[in-house]
Design a protein around this motif. Structure first.
Motif, PDB file in Angstrom:
ATOM      1  N   ASN A  81      52.676 105.449 112.111  1.00 64.18           N
ATOM      2  CA  ASN A  81      53.085 106.330 113.121  1.00 64.18           C
ATOM      3  C   ASN A  81      52.052 107.073 113.966  1.00 64.18           C
ATOM      4  O   ASN A  81      52.134 107.127 115.197  1.00 64.18           O
ATOM      5  CB  ASN A  81      53.891 107.685 112.771  1.00 64.18           C
ATOM      6  N   ALA A  82      50.971 107.088 113.313  1.00 59.84           N
ATOM      7  CA  ALA A  82      49.796 107.853 113.758  1.00 59.84           C
ATOM      8  C   ALA A  82      48.562 107.277 113.108  1.00 59.84           C
ATOM      9  O   ALA A  82      48.586 107.239 111.676  1.00 59.84           O
ATOM     10  CB  ALA A  82      49.841 109.207 114.164  1.00 59.84           C
ATOM     11  N   SER A  97      55.040 105.374 107.360  1.00 58.40           N
ATOM     12  CA  SER A  97      56.419 105.551 107.242  1.00 58.40           C
ATOM     13  C   SER A  97      56.939 104.363 106.108  1.00 58.40           C
ATOM     14  O   SER A  97      56.729 103.396 106.329  1.00 58.40           O
ATOM     15  CB  SER A  97      57.512 105.595 108.439  1.00 58.40           C
ATOM     16  N   LEU A 126      46.711 117.617 111.957  1.00 55.59           N
ATOM     17  CA  LEU A 126      47.796 116.742 112.328  1.00 55.59           C
ATOM     18  C   LEU A 126      48.979 117.464 112.745  1.00 55.59           C
ATOM     19  O   LEU A 126      49.657 118.507 112.160  1.00 55.59           O
ATOM     20  CB  LEU A 126      48.335 115.997 111.059  1.00 55.59           C
ATOM     21  N   LEU A 175      54.959 114.356 104.501  1.00 50.43           N
ATOM     22  CA  LEU A 175      55.613 115.215 105.352  1.00 50.43           C
ATOM     23  C   LEU A 175      56.808 115.727 105.116  1.00 50.43           C
ATOM     24  O   LEU A 175      57.363 115.234 104.257  1.00 50.43           O
ATOM     25  CB  LEU A 175      55.422 114.782 106.769  1.00 50.43           C
ATOM     26  N   THR A 205      60.684 114.846 110.225  1.00 51.41           N
ATOM     27  CA  THR A 205      59.613 115.153 111.028  1.00 51.41           C
ATOM     28  C   THR A 205      59.490 113.901 111.887  1.00 51.41           C
ATOM     29  O   THR A 205      59.541 112.594 111.688  1.00 51.41           O
ATOM     30  CB  THR A 205      58.433 115.113 110.093  1.00 51.41           C
ATOM     31  N   HIS A 206      59.062 114.294 113.390  1.00 54.23           N
ATOM     32  CA  HIS A 206      58.791 113.386 114.109  1.00 54.23           C
ATOM     33  C   HIS A 206      57.020 113.183 114.322  1.00 54.23           C
ATOM     34  O   HIS A 206      56.443 114.669 114.588  1.00 54.23           O
ATOM     35  CB  HIS A 206      59.328 113.536 115.522  1.00 54.23           C
ATOM     36  N   VAL A 207      56.518 112.363 114.069  1.00 51.07           N
ATOM     37  CA  VAL A 207      55.178 112.116 114.309  1.00 51.07           C
ATOM     38  C   VAL A 207      54.647 111.695 115.432  1.00 51.07           C
ATOM     39  O   VAL A 207      54.916 110.547 115.632  1.00 51.07           O
ATOM     40  CB  VAL A 207      54.553 111.415 113.006  1.00 51.07           C
ATOM     41  N   VAL A 266      50.869 110.831 104.536  1.00 48.65           N
ATOM     42  CA  VAL A 266      49.517 110.731 105.262  1.00 48.65           C
ATOM     43  C   VAL A 266      48.641 109.874 104.096  1.00 48.65           C
ATOM     44  O   VAL A 266      48.645 110.359 103.003  1.00 48.65           O
ATOM     45  CB  VAL A 266      48.753 111.978 105.457  1.00 48.65           C
ATOM     46  N   VAL A 296      49.197 108.362 109.264  1.00 47.84           N
ATOM     47  CA  VAL A 296      50.724 108.555 109.016  1.00 47.84           C
ATOM     48  C   VAL A 296      51.520 107.300 108.838  1.00 47.84           C
ATOM     49  O   VAL A 296      51.599 106.741 109.858  1.00 47.84           O
ATOM     50  CB  VAL A 296      51.431 109.602 109.793  1.00 47.84           C
ATOM     51  N   GLY A 298      49.111 112.588 117.073  1.00 47.77           N
ATOM     52  CA  GLY A 298      49.443 113.653 116.366  1.00 47.77           C
ATOM     53  C   GLY A 298      47.963 114.129 115.800  1.00 47.77           C
ATOM     54  O   GLY A 298      47.704 115.526 115.249  1.00 47.77           O
ATOM     55  N   VAL A 307      52.679 117.875 114.438  1.00 51.88           N
ATOM     56  CA  VAL A 307      54.006 116.874 114.186  1.00 51.88           C
ATOM     57  C   VAL A 307      55.142 117.861 115.128  1.00 51.88           C
ATOM     58  O   VAL A 307      54.850 119.032 114.999  1.00 51.88           O
ATOM     59  CB  VAL A 307      54.321 116.576 112.807  1.00 51.88           C
TER      60      VAL A 307
END
Lengths: 174, 438
Positions: B277-278, B289, B330, B312, B316-318, B301, B287, B322, B332
């Motif tokens: 994600n990031a 998923s 970080l 997280l 949660t939207h990362v 993370v 990050v 972020g 989010v």
């Protein structure tokens, strides 16, 4: 909004809301999201009722834009062109019912833009010019997006495509 | 029967699930009036008339057709969130009460159709709605965009450009390019172009070309072709700090992530997570998923050794960008989602013929990137894209509740917030601003 404008607005909603909600559902594949999009678009329309020449086009454009830019409640699951074709299912003797199920699943695996162009072209039966206007692109882009979306559907629902015309080499590589 | 005929039938069949619904006009008008009652902010170019309670900011008089109703005042006033010294913790932001601060610094953002980084301006290559990602690089900005033009042999999917402030434009590539990464010192840019002419065993593209280029000149420094079983590996998600590039598979059914070492020309499996994600190039953190099939889909993370540091919260939207520039924080967006009771209530109301959705509050939350300790929570806005300024301030889009107004807010980690761009009307989907870090 004065009483006359309100009356006109009510008339518009009564006459067009089912079609708009069905379009939104075809676009999203999710009833809640579709209701959300339509109601949100209609609330925006209320604000601009006396400025908008074509309320239905405005609402459709807003639904499309809001859907394309929507990330609220977005899940991490990707929904883009990298979607994997589903496993081949066993051929369904019931024929068309199975085909529709496959096709619906395939539609839901397309990108939002690909799904939109198919819904606007083949559910709404809108001419390419109007689709281009709603999507904010050229007629040529509508044509190419349509071809690419159809090619993707053929990949995602091979059983369905078996009795349909074969894709062109360009479509197949899209 | 052609595929188009199948499509028409399937779509006609699909939409029959949508039943007629009475009372929608009433519901819309009630909703519009409800929002009118919360009016307390004028659009840009007018004067803020009132600061009121509540958690949303709304353009003045959404029902008016002839300009803002500056006399409309909402419920009892309260102190704006930036008053006094709130200290670390939770900030309940009242956007209407925020002082106006300077424009975003050191981070790309768009306003009035111009892409800006500090005092540098860049001509937008496409309409704002077509911009997918922007990131500052040495000598300018990198932009990933969906071009409107098409060619006879098919429209390119995306286009990756380097823009310089003197108007220079270098096209790095077009086609299926799903992301790019920039090194910590912003001198290198990495991306991948997928070739879908054939398919890999996992259903992804059968061939992928990986690139690293000089971010100032666009000169390609490293190139690698992935094909066969590894053809879908992978989409570039970012540099991991030691020169390696984090890749995830261009498929919805990934089996893991991989690291590309451009100097050694190797791509090696990294972790069993499904998606990235990031990425923080400065701190060597990412990050990640789990795969779509995993029972626990909570992002976590992970450090450069592949060790999971912390998980997280659910829902949660990362944001892609972020991580703070130094990788210590970080940011989010956390949404608690609907509880079962809320879902039941919503369904009951809908079954009774009314229209009802329950708004879910969303918070911008900043964590210590290494430990997961919560450092700052900003409530009271509908947040959009998130980015960071070089000094460690957070800048994020804020929207009103019906997404007709958008602005940019800056918050420091001690909880002090201000406007980085005044809220403006979103006209028919046309955005007034676009923050970086999309």
């Amino acid at each position: 909004m004065d009483s006359r404008a309100e009356s006109e607005f009510r008339e518009f909603v009564e006459s067009r809301s089912l079609a708009l909600r069905r379009s939104a559902y075809a676009l999203t594949g999710d009833l809640d999201t579709a209701e959300d999009l339509v109601q949100g678009a209609l609330v925006k329309l209320v604000r601009r009722w006396q400025k908008v020449d074509n309320p239905e086009a405005y609402v459709r454009r807003t639904i499309y834009h809001d859907h394309a830019t929507r990330w609220r409640r977005r899940k991490i699951v990707r929904e883009d062109t990298m979607a994997a074709p589903p496993d081949r299912s066993v051929s369904d003797a019931s024929g068309q019912v199975g085909d529709r199920l496959d096709l619906r699943q395939a539609l839901l695996r397309l990108t939002a833009r690909q799904r939109a162009v198919l819904v606007l072209r083949f559910y709404e039966d809108l001419p390419e010019r109007e689709v281009a206007e709603i999507m904010g692109c050229s007629v040529g882009t509508v044509r190419s997006q349509t071809a690419r979306a159809l090619a993707r559907v053929r990949v995602l629902a091979p059983e369905l495509a078996a009795d349909a015309a074969l894709p062109t080499p360009e479509e197949a590589s899209a | 029967m052609t595929l188009e005929d199948h499509l028409r039938d399937a779509l006609d069949d699909l939409v029959t699930r949508v039943p007629p619904r009475a009372g929608l006009a009433d519901a819309v008008l009630r909703e519009a009036n409800r929002r009118r009652a919360k009016v307390r902010l004028a659009t840009a170019g007018t004067t803020v008339a009132a600061v009121a309670a509540g958690t949303m900011f709304v353009v003045a008089d959404p029902l008016a057709v002839d300009g803002a109703d500056l006399g409309t005042i909402g419920p009892a006033a309260r102190e704006p969130a930036d008053a006094g010294d709130p200290g670390p913790g939770t900030v309940d932001l009242d956007v209407a009460g925020l002082a106006e601060g300077p424009a975003p610094a050191g981070a790309p953002w768009i306003t009035d159709g111009v892409l800006r980084v500090d005092d540098q301006e860049f001509a937008l290559p496409d309409d704002i709605s077509r911009i997918q990602t922007i990131e500052a690089v040495a000598g300018g900005v990198a932009v990933l965009t969906v071009p409107p033009a098409e060619s006879p042999d098919g429209s390119p999917d995306l286009r990756l450009l380097l823009l310089s402030p003197d108007g220079g434009r270098t096209e790095l590539g077009d086609g299926p390019i799903y992301g790019f990464g920039v090194s910590a010192d912003r001198t290198l840019i990495a991306w991948a172009r997928h070739d879908w002419a054939t398919h890999a065993p996992d259903g992804g593209p059968g061939r992928t070309l990986l690139y690293v280029a000089d971010a100032a000149t666009g000169e390609v420094l490293h190139e690698r072709v992935q094909s066969g079983d590894g053809g879908s590996m992978g989409s570039v998600r970012g540099f991991l700090g030691d020169g390696r590039v984090l890749l995830d598979a261009a498929t919805n059914a990934p089996t893991g992530l991989a690291l590309w070492d451009p100097e050694a020309d190797t791509v090696t499996p990294w972790t069993g997570y499904g998606f990235a994600n990031a990425v923080s190039p400065g701190a060597g953190l990412a990050v990640l998923s789990p795969t779509n099939e995993a029972a626990n889909r909570v992002p976590a993370v992970v450090d450069a050794d592949g060790e999971t540091r912390w998980e997280l919260p659910p829902d949660t939207h990362v944001p892609q960008h972020g991580f703070s520039p130094d990788g210590r924080h970080l940011a989010v967006i956390v949404s608690p989602g609907l509880t079962e009771a809320q879902e039941r209530a919503e369904r009951r109301l809908q079954d009774e013929g009314g229209y009802a959705t329950i708004d879910v509050p969303r918070s911008v939350v900043v964590f210590d990137a290494v430990t997961g300790e919560r450092e700052l929570t900003v409530d009271g806005t509908e947040p959009g894209t998130v980015t960071w300024e070089p000094d460690g301030s957070l800048v994020f889009e804020v929207w009103n509740d019906d997404r007709t107004v958008a602005g940019l807010v800056r918050c420091s980690l001690d909880g002090r917030c201000e406007l980085a761009a005044r809220p403006q009307d979103v006209d028919g989907g046309r955005l007034p601003y676009l923050g970086g870090g999309l």
